[in-house]
Scaffold this motif. Structure first.
Motif, short mmCIF file in Angstrom:
data_model
loop_
_atom_site.label_atom_id
_atom_site.label_comp_id
_atom_site.label_asym_id
_atom_site.label_seq_id
_atom_site.Cartn_x
_atom_site.Cartn_y
_atom_site.Cartn_z
N ASP A 64 -6.78 -1.44 4.73
CA ASP A 64 -5.91 -0.52 4.02
C ASP A 64 -6.69 0.58 3.30
O ASP A 64 -6.22 1.69 3.16
CB ASP A 64 -5.06 -1.28 3.00
N TYR A 65 -7.85 0.20 2.83
CA TYR A 65 -8.64 1.14 2.05
C TYR A 65 -10.05 1.24 2.63
O TYR A 65 -10.56 0.28 3.21
CB TYR A 65 -8.79 0.67 0.60
N ILE A 120 0.84 -1.21 0.00
CA ILE A 120 0.00 0.00 0.00
C ILE A 120 0.86 1.25 0.00
O ILE A 120 0.52 2.27 -0.57
CB ILE A 120 -0.94 0.02 1.22
N GLY A 141 -7.27 5.53 -0.10
CA GLY A 141 -6.06 4.97 0.49
C GLY A 141 -5.41 6.01 1.38
O GLY A 141 -5.68 7.19 1.30
#
Ligand SMILES: [Zn+2]
Ligand SMILES: [Zn+2]
Ligand SMILES: [Zn+2]
Lengths: 926, 420
Positions: free
Chosen positions: A879-880, A795, A837
């Motif tokens: 992560d998102y 990421i 993100g």
């Protein structure tokens, strides 16, 4: 939806002379046209092509065709319209046999008006063999004087208002292949028989569950049973029935079932009870059943076996409206019968299992942990799920539990467990749901054999093997072979002589120039780890390249007993005092182990050389240092057991990404001819490049201004001027030595200076000092970003630009997306998925603390949800975060992204610096 | 005005003998030298220019020497590469430079622009440097050039042409002033160079009296240089070598069409220092080292050598020395009329200068002489008074103090040992 209907599976024409058929292909795709035409021609048929409905009608009026294959969706005129018009003109009696080709079989099947004209439906993508078989079956029917052949398959049989003669004829065909008496078999009976046949079989797990479920009443429905099977099981069932059940049944029932399925309501069933086993096997017309089951096969092959469609449905509920087709149905494997899921957190075991199973022809997916495994099982039909029992997130049995709770009405994979503690699995409430338990260390061949066994029995000969598999379901795995046990012991003894107990991968016993030994593969496939790599005989880094091909073996410390690897080894034993070796080895292995654990799983699994190198640098104290090496043509070598050329290309990449920063180490001169740094550096004559130079002092005789090399003056021990013949008596008074002169022994030239030249020791090429190329060599160190990348995964690099992968999306979001997508297709209502993100998350977390960051994130998502109102569906991931906004076109979204950003951040205490990427229907589904 | 009128009356009242004595200085020291010689030079047939291939008959080495001339070397080498007849060998010499010249030479060498580079850590004087370079040269001819000079494109081609005559041992180039714009004193020197070199050497050539192939720019036959053992220690090495070549029987040529530009001192002080050096060296060499040329009983005595010695003695030394006596005599004889007489002498000289300048311009091809025209008046004072005084002082200095032996142009260590 089980949709299309295939052929009679008897051998075409049964040995009679093949008579060419007239086949008309009505299809607007030129590719499909061509392929079909070529294939059918190759089979000896006469093929005509028509591009649309009108030209098809024209052709049919002009010529008599035996078979007409029509694309259902064509411009101007639907396939069924063509057929209807034709039949209307000519009457059914003289019709050719019609086959429909469609990507949307449900549309045809749901329309009785249309379906009755078609003898079969091929769902795109179909296998051409099906078409060929269909045509062959028509030929077979024709040649045995049958009026109309190939009325096979559930739907068509159910729909067609066949005349009794036609029915008769159809039976005749069937009899032609397997001449047995027909009999009827009702669906309940079939179900009972199936259950009786295979008590406790994993194939029937879901069926058994629904048996007991309060809402489910359809388990006796044979079609349902069949539909719930994995394709392999269907095939098996087909074969089984073919051998067991003579006679035939009322085909129309099957169509009814199909209708029911289409009208399915979602139901959750949860069952733990075993299946009924007491029903006696029934006798059916073997051929008939075979045909029916055969008809199902293409379904399986295409893998379009959606959960919703297969849901348990009350029998006889014929009146239910056809449901809309849920797009989730499209989330299915290409080949369900070969799909294997491996859930395992060790990259090495992952890799090796994947490698070996892939090489055996299976389609292998890997899940990192239980949660992911569950997600993947939900999204795709697997035939076997091989799970590590102890996984982060959900453990093996929890996955099964969730599967049972959350997936209903469709087949679950066969679960097999891998574990070091079989007893723990067995003690687990759901432990028995594992069909097989492989105790670590297990023999990989067992796993393969097991999977092959399941595959084989699923694809054929289940009658015998089914029981055997079933028997194995709850039994712990057989003890590993003696070999592997011994091997494990051997592996653990590798560093015994240093008083250290560690599992070592040994060169050359376990890893050789050709790769890993069978035993090592088995050992690793069994989920066992190594602590280090031990080099006990001379090896080059090239020999060790296999360490970089399998999982994260490149993150193991390399212990070099030979000392030959030099800086490329992590511990070079010959250079150590005897007393400290043990302690040092233990310390090193411990350091590596800890460092390895900090490496993000995605990085450990990465197949990218550069990412592997970055991880390797990370575990090796985060620095990649060059050292001088005469053995290497480069003149230096990096302290990393990878070939230096590979390293150099990888570090360039990593430096560009700012994951590494470099520090100057040295400048090497490189041969222009062969790139070698092994050069002889020499002073040379400027004129002739000879190194045959001699340096002498210049002498200046003041009196006569003669200035020349010392030897001009030397006469014995005296200095005498060659010009004026005076003796030089006093340094500084009558002469001095103002400098030096270099004389060339080859050409006699003299000069105050010499040129520099290089002579290559490898290829002999000479290069002038001015022309020589240089190569700067650097030391590399992971940057903060690099460390973050290693610890937190890709990421950090990808940020918002990362390609959105469906597999990463939560199921709920996928379902919503599918709904939106359907709306988009049907009504052009736009939608837009935004992924958010947080590239700075790591820095923010270390600055503000985890809690504040997470709270801010939640608030941010909340802000956006409020902004978009009802149109938005949000989801927070790790992560998102995702926001699905209906009625928002992606172009508009992109145009307003600044506004959204502002809205999102309003009222936040910290600047999350979110990276918002937006995806429209085309990007998501195109 | 009274004075002038009176003076004219007075002068016109003199007898012709008296008038002759009045203008003796002009008549003796200017008219024969300029009028006669230069007239000859101007209308004598000059050497014919040859086709380019003639210049390639003999190989040419160029020795570029300099002391602390890091910036000049690359420029000079570039002008050599630009020659219509490029040299076959370039030898660069740095004489004890301390300004990084060796590094410059090393680079030139590395780039292949020069063929040999020599440098010393200690300064040894121009002669010693030239000697070692001369031995490094492998070509038939050696062109010697100061690194602060730059050459016309044809310079080398023209300077090597005369060597077709086997008797020629050296050829002097036509050195002209590059920085005539720098100051009045530089402009005067530019005129001086035109007259004394373009015209003077051309005239000398007619009578085989070229005596100085200047160290700034000249060419030599290598065999001839080897015969004379290269340069000798001390200043004025160019004159020294030329005189020695003549002594060995070599003829010295001159090419007015082989032009080399150099920077001259643009201040009086620098000019005085330079001329002191030159004149002292000339006196030392001519009347000490080569005094035998004036001794008819010396075995090496030759009339041709006596001629240029006498020329120098009469026109340079006597011309300068007599000036104070002449002026004193004028005032003693004519009192206040002397001013007027001097003035009229000056006017006469100016007319001569004007005429000579035109001749010189005719003899100096490729040089823009017109821009110097306004400076002729200044040149008259420069040459007639200032230079004479400088020369006189230099001669006195040399005669009495032998200063040429202490010249800073030559390292002290060389002076120390060279003695007489
Ligand atoms: Zn080489
Ligand atoms: Zn000597
Ligand atoms: Zn040589």
């Amino acid at each position: 939806m089980g949709n299309n209907i295939a052929h009679i599976s008897g051998s075409p024409s049964g040995g009679r002379a093949a008579e060419p058929l007239h086949v008309l292909i009505v299809e607007d795709s030129p590719v499909t046209q061509d392929v079909l035409k070529e294939m059918l021609r190759a089979a000896g048929h006469k093929v005509h092509l028509a591009g649309d409905g009108r030209s098809a009608l024209k052709a049919m009026n002009a010529e008599n065709f035996d078979v007409v294959l029509i694309d259902y969706h064509m411009p101007h005129m639907h396939g069924s319209e063509v057929v209807r018009e034709f039949v209307g003109q000519k009457g059914e009696g003289s019709s050719p046999i019609f086959g429909a080709i469609t990507a949307d079989p449900a549309a045809i099947l749901n329309d009785r008006e249309q379906i009755r004209f078609f003898h079969t439906v091929f769902a795109k993508p179909f296998e051409f063999e099906e078409v060929l078989s269909f045509v062959e079956s028509v030929r077979a029917g024709k040649s045995s004087d049958a009026a109309i052949a190939a009325r096979s398959g559930a739907e068509s049989a159910a729909v067609l208002p066949l005349s009794s003669e036609e029915k008769e004829a159809e039976r005749e065909i069937a009899v032609d292949a397997t001449p047995e008496a027909e009999s009827l078999l009702d669906q309940d009976e079939l179900a009972r028989r199936l259950n009786a046949l295979m008590p406790g079989s994993a194939f029937f797990e879901s069926l058994e569950q629904s048996d007991d479920g309060a809402a489910s009443t359809s388990s006796d429905d044979p079609l349902e049973i069949i539909r719930q099977l994995r394709p392999g099981a269907q095939k098996a069932l087909e074969d089984m029935l073919a051998s067991l059940v003579p006679g035939s049944e009322n085909l129309s029932q099957i169509k009814d079932v199909q209708q029911e399925e289409n009208g399915a309501a979602q139901q959750v069933t949860q069952v733990e009870e075993p299946a009924e086993t007491d029903r006696p096997p029934a006798i059916e017309t073997q051929k008939d059943l075979t045909d029916r089951l055969d008809a199902l096969m293409p379904v399986a092959r295409e893998g379009s076996f959606p959960a919703e469609q297969a849901n348990a449905v009350p029998a006889g509920d014929e009146g239910t409206d056809a449901p809309e087709e849920d797009a989730e149905a499209e989330v299915g494997p290409a080949d369900y019968s070969r799909a294997v899921l491996i859930a395992e957190d060790s990259p090495v075991t992952q890799d090796i299992l994947k490698l070996l199973l892939s090489s055996s022809g299976y389609e292998v997916d890997v899940a990192q942990d239980g949660t992911e495994a569950l997600k993947m099982i939900k999204a795709k039909n697997y035939f076997v799920a091989l799970m590590d029992y102890n996984m982060p997130g959900l453990n093996g049995t929890e996955v099964i539990k969730h599967c049972l709770e959350e997936i209903s009405g469709r087949a679950l994979p066969i679960f097999a467990a891998m574990t070091a503690e079989p007893s723990a699995v067995l003690a687990d409430k759901y432990g028995e749901k594992f069909s097989k338990i492989f105790a670590k260390p297990f023999n990989f061949d067992e796993v393969r054999a097991y999977i092959e066994e399941v595959a084989e029995s699923v694809l054929g000969g289940v009658a015998n093997d089914g029981a055997a598999i079933t028997a194995g379901v709850l039994a712990p795995a057989a003890a590993p072979t003696v070999n592997l046990k011994e091997y494990s012991a051997d592996v653990a003894r590798g560093l015994e002589s240093y008083g250290v107990s560690a599992r070592v991968l040994r060169w050359p016993e376990d890893i050789g120039p050709a790769g890993f030994s069978v035993a090592a593969r088995q050992y690793m496939a069994a989920g066992s780890d190594f602590d280090a790599v031990l080099i006990s005989e001379r090896a080059t880094v090239h020999d060790l390249r296999h360490l970089w091909t399998l999982g994260d073996l490149h993150l193991l410390p390399i212990i070099d007993e030979t000392g030959q690897l030099g800086p490329k080894a992590d511990v070079s034993i010959p250079s150590l005092p005897r007393g400290v070796v043990g302690r040092l080895l233990e310390g090193t292995m411990q350091e590596f182990r800890e460092a390895r654990q900090s490496v993000h799983i995605e990085v450990r699994q990465s197949k990218e050389t550069s990412e592997k190198l970055a991880a390797s640098i990370y575990v090796r104290k985060r620095v990649l240092t060059p050292e001088y090496s005469a053995e290497n043509a480069l003149g230096f070598t990096y302290d990393c057991a990878q070939e230096d050329e590979e390293i150099l290309s990888a570090v360039t990449n990593l430096t560009e990404q700012k994951l590494l920063q470099r520090k100057f180490f040295d400048r090497f001169h490189v041969c222009n001819g062969c790139q070698s740094t092994h050069l002889n550096v020499r002073e040379e004559c400027f004129e002739c490049r000879s190194p045959n130079l001699s340096e002498t002092t210049l002498v200046h005789h003041f009196r006569c201004a003669y200035q020349g090399p010392l030897q001009d003056f030397q006469q014995g021990s005296d200095l005498v001027c060659p010009k004026c013949s005076r003796e030089l008596r006093h340094f500084g008074v009558d002469y001095d030595k103002p400098g030096i002169v270099i004389n060339c022994g080859a050409c006699g030239a003299s000069s105050s200076d010499a040129a520099v030249g290089f002579k290559c020791l490898s290829c002999g090429q000479h290069t002038d000092g001015e022309m020589i190329r240089t190569r700067d060599v650097f030391q590399y160190e992971l940057t903060e970003k690099g460390v973050a990348f290693i610890e937190e995964g890709p990421i950090v690099i990808g940020g918002g630009q990362k390609q959105l992968k469906f597999a990463e999306l939560p199921l709920e979001l996928v379902i919503e997306l599918n709904k939106s997508a359907r709306e988009f297709t049907e009504t052009s209502r736009p939608f837009c998925l935004m992924s958010i993100g947080y590239p700075d998350r790591r820095a923010l977390t270390s600055e503000h603390g985890f809690r504040l960051v997470e709270v801010s994130r939640s608030q941010m998502v909340e802000n956006l949800r409020n902004y978009f109102g009802d149109q938005a569906i949000t989801h927070q991931g790790t992560d998102y975060d995702y926001i699905l906004v209906n009625r928002l076109a992606v172009e508009n979204c992109r145009a307003n992204i600044e506004t959204y950003n502002e809205v999102a951040l309003s009222g936040l205490k910290i600047d999350l610096n979110p990276r918002i990427a937006s995806f429209g229907p085309e990007e998501l589904f195109g | 005005m009274n004075l002038i009128t009176e003076s004219f009356d007075y002068i016109s009242a003199q007898s012709s003998a008296s008038i002759l004595s009045l203008f003796a200085l002009v008549i003796i020291f200017e008219i024969p030298r300029y009028l006669a010689l230069f007239l000859v030079a101007a209308f004598f047939e000059r050497p014919r220019q040859q086709p380019l291939d003639v210049s390639f008959r003999r190989s040419v080495a160029v020795i570029v020497a300099g002391h602390n001339e890091a910036e000049s070397f690359p420029r000079c080498v570039d002008s050599l590469m630009e020659q219509s007849r490029p040299p076959d060998q370039i030898i660069a010499f740095s004489d004890g430079s301390t300004d990084g010249t060796p590094q410059v030479l090393r680079d030139l060498l590395a780039k292949g622009k020069i063929h040999n580079a020599m440098w010393t850590d200690l300064r040894g004087g121009k002669s010693a440097g030239f000697n070692i370079c001369q031995r490094m040269a492998t070509c038939d001819l050696i062109v010697n050039i100061d690194c602060d000079c730059s050459l016309d494109r044809d310079a080398i081609r023209r300077i090597v042409e005369p060597f077709d005559d086997p008797e020629i041992g050296g050829v002097a180039g036509n050195i002209q002033v590059r920085n005539a714009d720098a100051s009045l004193i530089a402009a005067c020197q530019a005129i001086e160079y035109m007259i004394t070199i373009s015209l003077g050497k051309q005239a000398a050539l007619v009578f085989d009296q070229v005596t100085c192939a200047s160290g700034g720019y000249s060419a030599f036959r290598r065999s001839a240089l080897e015969q004379i053992g290269g340069n000798d220690a001390g200043g004025g090495e160019d004159l020294d070598a030329t005189l020695r070549l003549r002594a060995y029987g070599w003829k010295i040529g001159f090419r007015s069409d082989s032009v080399c530009y150099t920077d001259v001192p643009d201040t009086v002080a620098a000019l005085v220092r330079q001329r002191f050096r030159w004149e002292r060296d000339a006196v030392r060499l001519r009347f000490r080292k080569y005094s035998y040329a004036m001794n008819p009983f010396h075995p090496q005595f030759r009339v041709s050598e006596l001629a240029h010695q006498l020329e120098f003695l009469i026109f340079n030394i006597l011309g300068a020395s007599i000036l104070p006596f002449y002026i004193v005599w004028l005032f003693y004889q004519f009192g206040s009329h002397a001013f007027v007489i001097l003035l009229s002498v000056k006017i006469l000289l100016m007319i001569i200068d004007f005429y000579v300048f035109i001749l010189a311009a005719m003899c100096t091809p490729h040089v823009n002489s017109l821009k110097l025209f306004p400076f002729i008046l200044a040149y008259n004072f420069y040459n007639g008074l200032f230079m004479r005084c400088v020369r006189l002082a230099a001669y006195v200095d040399e005669w009495i103090f032998k200063s040429s032996y202490k010249d800073s142009y030559v390292p002290q260590k060389v002076h120390d040992v060279r003695g007489g």
